[in-house]
Design a protein around this motif. Structure first.
Motif, PDB file in Angstrom:
ATOM      1  N   SER A   1     -54.502   3.933 -31.642  1.00 41.05           N
ATOM      2  CA  SER A   1     -54.069   5.104 -30.882  1.00 41.05           C
ATOM      3  C   SER A   1     -55.211   6.098 -30.711  1.00 41.05           C
ATOM      4  CB  SER A   1     -52.885   5.766 -31.595  1.00 41.05           C
ATOM      5  OG  SER A   1     -52.444   6.883 -30.888  1.00 41.05           O
TER       6      SER A   1
ATOM      7  N   LEU B   1     -50.991   7.723 -22.081  1.00 40.49           N
ATOM      8  CA  LEU B   1     -49.606   7.274 -22.212  1.00 40.49           C
ATOM      9  C   LEU B   1     -49.490   5.822 -22.635  1.00 40.49           C
ATOM     10  CD1 LEU B   1     -47.982   9.087 -19.176  1.00 40.49           C
ATOM     11  CD2 LEU B   1     -47.748   9.633 -21.587  1.00 40.49           C
TER      12      LEU B   1
ATOM     13  N   MET C   1     -49.960   6.966 -26.796  1.00 39.04           N
ATOM     14  CA  MET C   1     -48.548   7.202 -27.099  1.00 39.04           C
ATOM     15  C   MET C   1     -47.836   5.930 -27.560  1.00 39.04           C
ATOM     16  SD  MET C   1     -48.095  10.379 -26.911  1.00 39.04           S
ATOM     17  CE  MET C   1     -46.332  10.392 -27.114  1.00 39.04           C
TER      18      MET C   1
ATOM     19  N   CYS D   1     -48.779   5.210 -31.101  1.00 38.51           N
ATOM     20  CA  CYS D   1     -48.144   6.151 -32.039  1.00 38.51           C
ATOM     21  C   CYS D   1     -46.716   5.694 -32.340  1.00 38.51           C
ATOM     22  CB  CYS D   1     -48.132   7.563 -31.453  1.00 38.51           C
ATOM     23  SG  CYS D   1     -49.707   8.420 -31.576  1.00 38.51           S
ATOM     24  N   ILE D   2     -46.018   5.230 -31.305  1.00 39.38           N
ATOM     25  CA  ILE D   2     -44.654   4.707 -31.495  1.00 39.38           C
ATOM     26  C   ILE D   2     -44.682   3.439 -32.343  1.00 39.38           C
ATOM     27  CG2 ILE D   2     -42.673   3.706 -30.293  1.00 39.38           C
ATOM     28  CD1 ILE D   2     -43.369   5.713 -27.981  1.00 39.38           C
TER      29      ILE D   2
END
Length: 138
Positions: A8, A46, A50, A53-54
């Motif tokens: 990330s 994105l 992101m 991170c998820i």
């Protein structure tokens, strides 16, 4: 979890570099129109930062590496995102410099970006299936 946070972070740095490149390259060349380079920054933030991170949040709960579909998703997703972004940069540089691309070269760039999108889509599907496997284990 740490591995996915590191990925990330790499995407975040690439996103920031992409944003700076877009801003400075267009300014340096006196370009004021719309270019694909403007979307590189957000794609990397994105689709890269992101998403990972998820993934890190899911990895904190379960060992995702044990799931075969997850391993495949990581390869396909990363290759797809990077291929797409590279083709965006190539097309964007050509737009800013005003390079007239032949039909064949333009189609090749679009085709490679399309392959990147397909790989990314397959990676996303496999990632979601991996998350479903984790949800089903509880």
């Amino acid at each position: 979890m740490k591995k996915y946070l590191n990925i990330s972070l790499i995407y975040a740095v690439l996103a920031m570099a992409g944003g700076v490149f877009y801003r400075e390259f267009t300014k340096w060349n006196g370009f004021e129109g719309v270019t694909v380079l403007g979307k590189v920054h957000t794609h990397l933030f994105l689709m890269g930062m992101m998403v990972f991170c998820i993934v890190a949040l899911f990895a904190a709960q379960k060992n995702l590496n044990e799931i075969k579909s997850f391993q495949a998703s990581m390869w396909l997703y990363n290759i797809g995102v990077l291929l797409t972004v590279i083709m965006m940069v190539v097309r964007g540089i050509a737009q800013v410099l005003g390079i007239a691309l032949s039909k064949g070269l333009s189609a090749s760039i679009s085709g490679m970006a399309g392959i990147g999108h397909i790989l990314t889509a397959i990676g996303i599907i496999l990632l979601i299936l991996s998350f479903k496997k984790i949800a089903g284990e509880k």
